[in-house]
Design a protein around this motif. Structure first.
Motif, PDB file in Angstrom:
ATOM      1  N   GLY A 142     -23.688 -12.346  39.252  1.00  0.00           N
ATOM      2  CA  GLY A 142     -25.125 -12.263  39.374  1.00  0.00           C
ATOM      3  C   GLY A 142     -25.589 -11.933  40.782  1.00  0.00           C
ATOM      4  O   GLY A 142     -26.724 -11.537  40.987  1.00  0.00           O
ATOM      5  N   GLN A 143     -24.746 -12.107  41.786  1.00  0.00           N
ATOM      6  CA  GLN A 143     -25.123 -11.872  43.168  1.00  0.00           C
ATOM      7  C   GLN A 143     -24.775 -10.475  43.646  1.00  0.00           C
ATOM      8  O   GLN A 143     -25.092 -10.103  44.758  1.00  0.00           O
ATOM      9  CB  GLN A 143     -24.427 -12.883  44.082  1.00  0.00           C
ATOM     10  CG  GLN A 143     -24.793 -14.313  43.774  1.00  0.00           C
ATOM     11  CD  GLN A 143     -23.938 -15.284  44.558  1.00  0.00           C
ATOM     12  OE1 GLN A 143     -22.825 -14.971  44.943  1.00  0.00           O
ATOM     13  NE2 GLN A 143     -24.458 -16.462  44.796  1.00  0.00           N
ATOM     14  N   MET A 144     -24.084  -9.686  42.828  1.00  0.00           N
ATOM     15  CA  MET A 144     -23.627  -8.380  43.272  1.00  0.00           C
ATOM     16  C   MET A 144     -24.743  -7.360  43.195  1.00  0.00           C
ATOM     17  O   MET A 144     -25.499  -7.328  42.246  1.00  0.00           O
ATOM     18  CB  MET A 144     -22.470  -7.916  42.386  1.00  0.00           C
ATOM     19  CG  MET A 144     -21.234  -8.730  42.591  1.00  0.00           C
ATOM     20  SD  MET A 144     -19.939  -8.069  41.564  1.00  0.00           S
ATOM     21  CE  MET A 144     -19.386  -9.558  40.804  1.00  0.00           C
ATOM     22  N   ALA A 145     -24.793  -6.517  44.194  1.00  0.00           N
ATOM     23  CA  ALA A 145     -25.759  -5.422  44.176  1.00  0.00           C
ATOM     24  C   ALA A 145     -25.278  -4.360  43.198  1.00  0.00           C
ATOM     25  O   ALA A 145     -24.087  -4.191  42.984  1.00  0.00           O
ATOM     26  CB  ALA A 145     -25.893  -4.845  45.576  1.00  0.00           C
ATOM     27  N   GLY A 146     -26.208  -3.611  42.603  1.00  0.00           N
ATOM     28  CA  GLY A 146     -25.858  -2.593  41.624  1.00  0.00           C
ATOM     29  C   GLY A 146     -25.017  -1.471  42.191  1.00  0.00           C
ATOM     30  O   GLY A 146     -24.288  -0.815  41.471  1.00  0.00           O
ATOM     31  N   SER A 147     -25.096  -1.237  43.497  1.00  0.00           N
ATOM     32  CA  SER A 147     -24.351  -0.129  44.080  1.00  0.00           C
ATOM     33  C   SER A 147     -22.962  -0.537  44.551  1.00  0.00           C
ATOM     34  O   SER A 147     -22.174   0.312  44.930  1.00  0.00           O
ATOM     35  CB  SER A 147     -25.143   0.469  45.247  1.00  0.00           C
ATOM     36  OG  SER A 147     -25.341  -0.510  46.242  1.00  0.00           O
ATOM     37  N   ARG A 148     -22.658  -1.814  44.566  1.00  0.00           N
ATOM     38  CA  ARG A 148     -21.338  -2.294  44.985  1.00  0.00           C
ATOM     39  C   ARG A 148     -20.432  -2.472  43.783  1.00  0.00           C
ATOM     40  O   ARG A 148     -20.853  -2.937  42.738  1.00  0.00           O
ATOM     41  CB  ARG A 148     -21.462  -3.637  45.703  1.00  0.00           C
ATOM     42  CG  ARG A 148     -22.017  -3.481  47.093  1.00  0.00           C
ATOM     43  CD  ARG A 148     -21.914  -4.724  47.929  1.00  0.00           C
ATOM     44  NE  ARG A 148     -20.843  -5.607  47.523  1.00  0.00           N
ATOM     45  CZ  ARG A 148     -20.880  -6.916  47.678  1.00  0.00           C
ATOM     46  NH1 ARG A 148     -21.919  -7.495  48.204  1.00  0.00           N
ATOM     47  NH2 ARG A 148     -19.867  -7.662  47.293  1.00  0.00           N
ATOM     48  N   ALA A 159     -22.092  -2.826  34.305  1.00  0.00           N
ATOM     49  CA  ALA A 159     -23.067  -1.874  33.760  1.00  0.00           C
ATOM     50  C   ALA A 159     -24.026  -1.416  34.859  1.00  0.00           C
ATOM     51  O   ALA A 159     -24.319  -0.214  34.976  1.00  0.00           O
ATOM     52  CB  ALA A 159     -23.831  -2.512  32.602  1.00  0.00           C
ATOM     53  N   ARG A 160     -24.511  -2.363  35.688  1.00  0.00           N
ATOM     54  CA  ARG A 160     -25.402  -1.998  36.794  1.00  0.00           C
ATOM     55  C   ARG A 160     -24.699  -1.037  37.750  1.00  0.00           C
ATOM     56  O   ARG A 160     -25.286  -0.040  38.189  1.00  0.00           O
ATOM     57  CB  ARG A 160     -25.849  -3.241  37.566  1.00  0.00           C
ATOM     58  CG  ARG A 160     -27.020  -3.953  36.971  1.00  0.00           C
ATOM     59  CD  ARG A 160     -27.612  -4.985  37.916  1.00  0.00           C
ATOM     60  NE  ARG A 160     -26.651  -5.935  38.459  1.00  0.00           N
ATOM     61  CZ  ARG A 160     -26.271  -7.046  37.838  1.00  0.00           C
ATOM     62  NH1 ARG A 160     -26.773  -7.359  36.661  1.00  0.00           N
ATOM     63  NH2 ARG A 160     -25.391  -7.853  38.393  1.00  0.00           N
ATOM     64  N   PHE A 161     -23.445  -1.346  38.078  1.00  0.00           N
ATOM     65  CA  PHE A 161     -22.700  -0.481  38.995  1.00  0.00           C
ATOM     66  C   PHE A 161     -22.557   0.928  38.416  1.00  0.00           C
ATOM     67  O   PHE A 161     -22.803   1.922  39.109  1.00  0.00           O
ATOM     68  CB  PHE A 161     -21.311  -1.067  39.286  1.00  0.00           C
ATOM     69  CG  PHE A 161     -20.447  -0.134  40.077  1.00  0.00           C
ATOM     70  CD1 PHE A 161     -20.624   0.022  41.442  1.00  0.00           C
ATOM     71  CD2 PHE A 161     -19.465   0.624  39.455  1.00  0.00           C
ATOM     72  CE1 PHE A 161     -19.839   0.915  42.173  1.00  0.00           C
ATOM     73  CE2 PHE A 161     -18.683   1.515  40.168  1.00  0.00           C
ATOM     74  CZ  PHE A 161     -18.863   1.657  41.540  1.00  0.00           C
ATOM     75  N   ASP A 194     -21.411   9.138  39.050  1.00  0.00           N
ATOM     76  CA  ASP A 194     -20.157   9.863  39.253  1.00  0.00           C
ATOM     77  C   ASP A 194     -18.933   8.958  39.105  1.00  0.00           C
ATOM     78  O   ASP A 194     -17.806   9.443  39.060  1.00  0.00           O
ATOM     79  CB  ASP A 194     -20.128  10.518  40.637  1.00  0.00           C
ATOM     80  CG  ASP A 194     -21.156  11.646  40.742  1.00  0.00           C
ATOM     81  OD1 ASP A 194     -21.483  12.237  39.695  1.00  0.00           O
ATOM     82  OD2 ASP A 194     -21.622  11.906  41.863  1.00  0.00           O
ATOM     83  N   ALA A 195     -19.146   7.639  39.049  1.00  0.00           N
ATOM     84  CA  ALA A 195     -18.036   6.693  38.895  1.00  0.00           C
ATOM     85  C   ALA A 195     -17.586   6.667  37.438  1.00  0.00           C
ATOM     86  O   ALA A 195     -18.369   6.903  36.515  1.00  0.00           O
ATOM     87  CB  ALA A 195     -18.467   5.297  39.321  1.00  0.00           C
ATOM     88  N   SER A 196     -16.306   6.390  37.233  1.00  0.00           N
ATOM     89  CA  SER A 196     -15.786   6.224  35.883  1.00  0.00           C
ATOM     90  C   SER A 196     -14.850   5.024  35.856  1.00  0.00           C
ATOM     91  O   SER A 196     -14.327   4.607  36.892  1.00  0.00           O
ATOM     92  CB  SER A 196     -15.052   7.485  35.417  1.00  0.00           C
ATOM     93  OG  SER A 196     -13.948   7.735  36.247  1.00  0.00           O
TER      94      SER A 196
END
Length: 178
Positions: A63-69, A97-99, A105-107
């Motif tokens: 829950g503390q992770m940023a969507g871009s990390r 899912a947020r990431f 471009d990530a897979s």
């Protein structure tokens, strides 16, 4: 820093408590593949298994992770003979899912695994069902299908060796491989 340490200790303590409270009901995974036999269609049945969370470490909670990390926790666990996603892993799946939504471009390759009980063929199918359940969850959360690949290793790549319920619980998993 003290907060992270406390979260780690709490996560480990809760995992051990869940593991201690689990008991095996025995049985086999040699049920019919059409869902008519075995442990009640293979969904949401069996023992709870261990709620051990791993990956690159127990660090920050999902829950503390940023969507871009990239989320640190990259493994979720399943109950015996089940492909149902357990509620305690929903925050982990939400973070992935947020990431993926934030990084088109990530897979990711979802690697489905089972414990050694059951036939090789059944375990390959169960591993695929587990990874497929995670894939469907990510899809509902808005992740592009082109970002996700599913593979099943069945019982072939155990995380833990041994013939105990603890080892089996660590092997019933889906791993996020970026």
């Amino acid at each position: 820093m003290q907060f992270k340490s406390s979260v780690r200790v709490l996560a480990v303590a809760m995992s051990l408590a869940v593991l201690a409270g689990c008991s095996s009901t025995g049985g086999t995974q040699d049920a019919a593949m059409d869902g008519t036999g075995g442990a009640g269609n293979g969904v949401g049945t069996g023992t709870a298994g261990a709620a051990r969370v791993s990956g690159s470490g127990l660090g920050e909670g999902a829950g503390q992770m940023a969507g871009s990390r990239l989320p640190e926790v990259r493994t979720i666990y399943f109950a015996y003979d089940s492909d149902a996603i357990r509620p305690e892993f929903q925050p982990v799946l939400d973070a992935h899912a947020r990431f993926l939504r934030s990084n088109p471009d990530a897979s990711v390759m979802l690697q489905g695994h089972t414990d050694e009980r059951g036939t090789r063929e059944y375990n390959l199918a169960l591993g695929e069902r587990r990874a497929g359940a995670v894939e469907r969850f990510l899809s509902v959360q808005g992740v592009s299908p082109s970002q996700v690949e599913v593979v099943s290793y069945g019982e072939e790549r155990p995380a833990a060796r041994g013939h105990s319920e603890e080892a089996y619980a660590q092997n019933r998993r889906v791993v996020f491989a970026y």
